[in-house]
Enzyme design. Structure first.
Site, mmCIF file in Angstrom:
data_model
loop_
_atom_site.group_PDB
_atom_site.id
_atom_site.type_symbol
_atom_site.label_atom_id
_atom_site.label_comp_id
_atom_site.label_asym_id
_atom_site.label_seq_id
_atom_site.Cartn_x
_atom_site.Cartn_y
_atom_site.Cartn_z
ATOM 1 N N ASP A 30 0.846 -1.185 0.000
ATOM 2 C CA ASP A 30 0.000 0.000 0.000
ATOM 3 C C ASP A 30 0.896 1.254 0.000
ATOM 4 O O ASP A 30 1.778 1.358 -0.838
ATOM 5 C CB ASP A 30 -0.963 -0.075 1.204
ATOM 6 C CG ASP A 30 -1.975 1.056 1.258
ATOM 7 O OD1 ASP A 30 -2.960 1.007 0.504
ATOM 8 O OD2 ASP A 30 -1.775 1.996 2.051
ATOM 9 N N TYR A 58 -12.142 8.418 -2.316
ATOM 10 C CA TYR A 58 -11.606 8.548 -0.960
ATOM 11 C C TYR A 58 -10.363 9.435 -0.886
ATOM 12 O O TYR A 58 -10.208 10.229 0.059
ATOM 13 C CB TYR A 58 -11.347 7.166 -0.334
ATOM 14 C CG TYR A 58 -10.100 6.444 -0.806
ATOM 15 C CD1 TYR A 58 -8.977 6.353 0.005
ATOM 16 C CD2 TYR A 58 -10.050 5.820 -2.062
ATOM 17 C CE1 TYR A 58 -7.834 5.683 -0.406
ATOM 18 C CE2 TYR A 58 -8.916 5.157 -2.479
ATOM 19 C CZ TYR A 58 -7.808 5.092 -1.655
ATOM 20 O OH TYR A 58 -6.674 4.442 -2.079
ATOM 21 N N TYR A 92 -1.542 11.331 1.896
ATOM 22 C CA TYR A 92 -2.377 11.590 0.722
ATOM 23 C C TYR A 92 -2.425 13.081 0.400
ATOM 24 O O TYR A 92 -2.539 13.470 -0.763
ATOM 25 C CB TYR A 92 -3.809 11.090 0.967
ATOM 26 C CG TYR A 92 -3.943 9.601 1.148
ATOM 27 C CD1 TYR A 92 -4.191 8.764 0.058
ATOM 28 C CD2 TYR A 92 -3.850 9.021 2.414
ATOM 29 C CE1 TYR A 92 -4.336 7.394 0.220
ATOM 30 C CE2 TYR A 92 -3.993 7.653 2.591
ATOM 31 C CZ TYR A 92 -4.232 6.847 1.493
ATOM 32 O OH TYR A 92 -4.373 5.495 1.660
ATOM 33 N N HIS A 128 -7.090 -6.558 -0.741
ATOM 34 C CA HIS A 128 -6.015 -5.580 -0.637
ATOM 35 C C HIS A 128 -4.978 -5.936 0.430
ATOM 36 O O HIS A 128 -3.782 -5.749 0.234
ATOM 37 C CB HIS A 128 -6.623 -4.209 -0.322
ATOM 38 C CG HIS A 128 -5.624 -3.102 -0.216
ATOM 39 N ND1 HIS A 128 -4.886 -2.662 -1.306
ATOM 40 C CD2 HIS A 128 -5.234 -2.331 0.840
ATOM 41 C CE1 HIS A 128 -4.093 -1.664 -0.923
ATOM 42 N NE2 HIS A 128 -4.282 -1.456 0.369
#
Length: 343
Positions: A127, A176, A257, A322
């Site tokens: 990730d 998201y 992010y 995931h």
């Protein structure tokens, strides 16, 4: 480069407690290391060549618990930090303190501290940890012996468009990553849902489609609706994650992010650069990343190998989501061990 698809044989194994017994977990050592101006918590076990495990969102060192125990028993020294902003590692207050350079800087300083005698180490990423691992290999290939990366493929820098602009154009504002951008907004919504619920929603997400978080609607489930945990994830696991995220909140992890466009600006000198480290890539076929627009073509039609010339293997696990290293720890442990044994 070989591409292999692994198909589910129909066997169901309950992993959570059988995989990592309490006694084995107690054998994992914990300490704090001062790196790059912050205090970083690490979990480690074993002796031998170092494997650096880099976690993603919303995770901790703990998501590699099965790998730490397995690889330590096979002659490696497993080192798994909580990245900056997570768990028992410091969380700098500034949003701009979470760029790829800050995080790679932390990891280089960590390697200098824990493995000064090893010029190069093995790396495993998942990730956001995979994204950081790509940057680590891009900036400091001299420190990486080989890489096993999971879930997130290399995303070559597009000099013509910022990543957030691309994501908004493709998926819209409810995607998201776009919802994560406004400081404090998603944190307030997560606080209303409750830390444990948010963690369960993320960790049990198995929809191969994109994740949307419309304003005020959470993950789309009625308030208080029970979330059934899969066999590989226990209430004890959730409780451990929640105990740490209750303390830190989600801001540190979400700030990664928020720095996507800043990373894009800062990495302009590396436009078109290749990753020149031996790589094995593993992904589940139900992973939202594998099913995102253009990813399968990039992996299977030559783009990935062009940008990562030493890409040796791509493994696609059938009916796996995931969080593949927690869902299928035995398989992932074997894939990691088999690849690193070559070196």
């Amino acid at each position: 480069m070989s591409i292999r698809f692994f198909f589910n044989n129909g066997l169901t194994v309950r992993h959570s407690q059988s995989q990592s017994t309490e006694r084995e977990m107690e054998g994992i050592e914990h300490r704090t290391v001062n790196v790059n101006g912050i205090n970083m918590h690490i979990a480690e076990k074993g002796q031998g060549p170092v494997i650096l495990f880099i976690h993603g969102f919303p995770e901790l060192w703990y998501s590699y618990r099965h790998q730490i125990i397995a690889l330590a028993s096979q002659g490696y020294r497993a080192v798994a930090p909580d990245l900056r902003g997570y768990g028992d590692t410091d969380a700098p207050p500034s949003i701009t303190s979470y760029t790829c350079f800050h995080v790679v800087g932390d990891l280089i300083a960590l390697l200098d501290a824990v493995a000064p005698d090893q010029d190069k180490v093995f790396v495993v990423g998942h990730d956001w940890g995979a994204l950081i691992a790509w940057y680590l290999c891009l900036f400091r290939p001299d420190r990486v012996k080989a890489l096993v990366n999971m879930s997130v493929v290399l995303s070559p820098r597009n000099p013509k468009r910022k990543p957030l602009d691309s994501l908004r154009a493709i998926y819209g504002n409810d995607y998201y990553i776009c919802r994560f951008q406004e400081p404090g907004e998603i944190e307030a919504e997560f606080a209303q849902l409750g830390t444990a619920t948010v963690l369960k929603e993320f960790l049990t997400y198995r929809n191969p489609g994109p994740l949307f978080l419309p304003k005020g609607k959470g993950f789309g489930h009625p308030p208080g609706a029970p979330i059934v945990l899969p066999s590989w994830l226990s209430e004890e696991d959730i409780n451990y994650y929640a105990s740490k995220f209750e303390k830190t909140g989600f801001t540190g992890g979400v700030n990664y992010y928020r720095d996507l466009n800043l990373n894009w600006e800062l990495t302009a000198p590396w436009t078109g650069a290749q990753i020149k480290v031996p790589v094995k890539f593993i992904v589940g076929d139900l992973d939202l990343t594998y099913n995102s627009i253009g990813t399968k073509d990039y992996i299977h039609k030559g783009g990935f190998k062009r940008d990562v010339p030493l890409l040796e293997e791509v493994i696609v696990l059938e009916d796996v989501g995931h969080f593949l290293h927690e869902e299928k720890p035995d398989e992932i442990n074997k894939h990691i061990y088999d690849f690193f044994q070559k070196f």
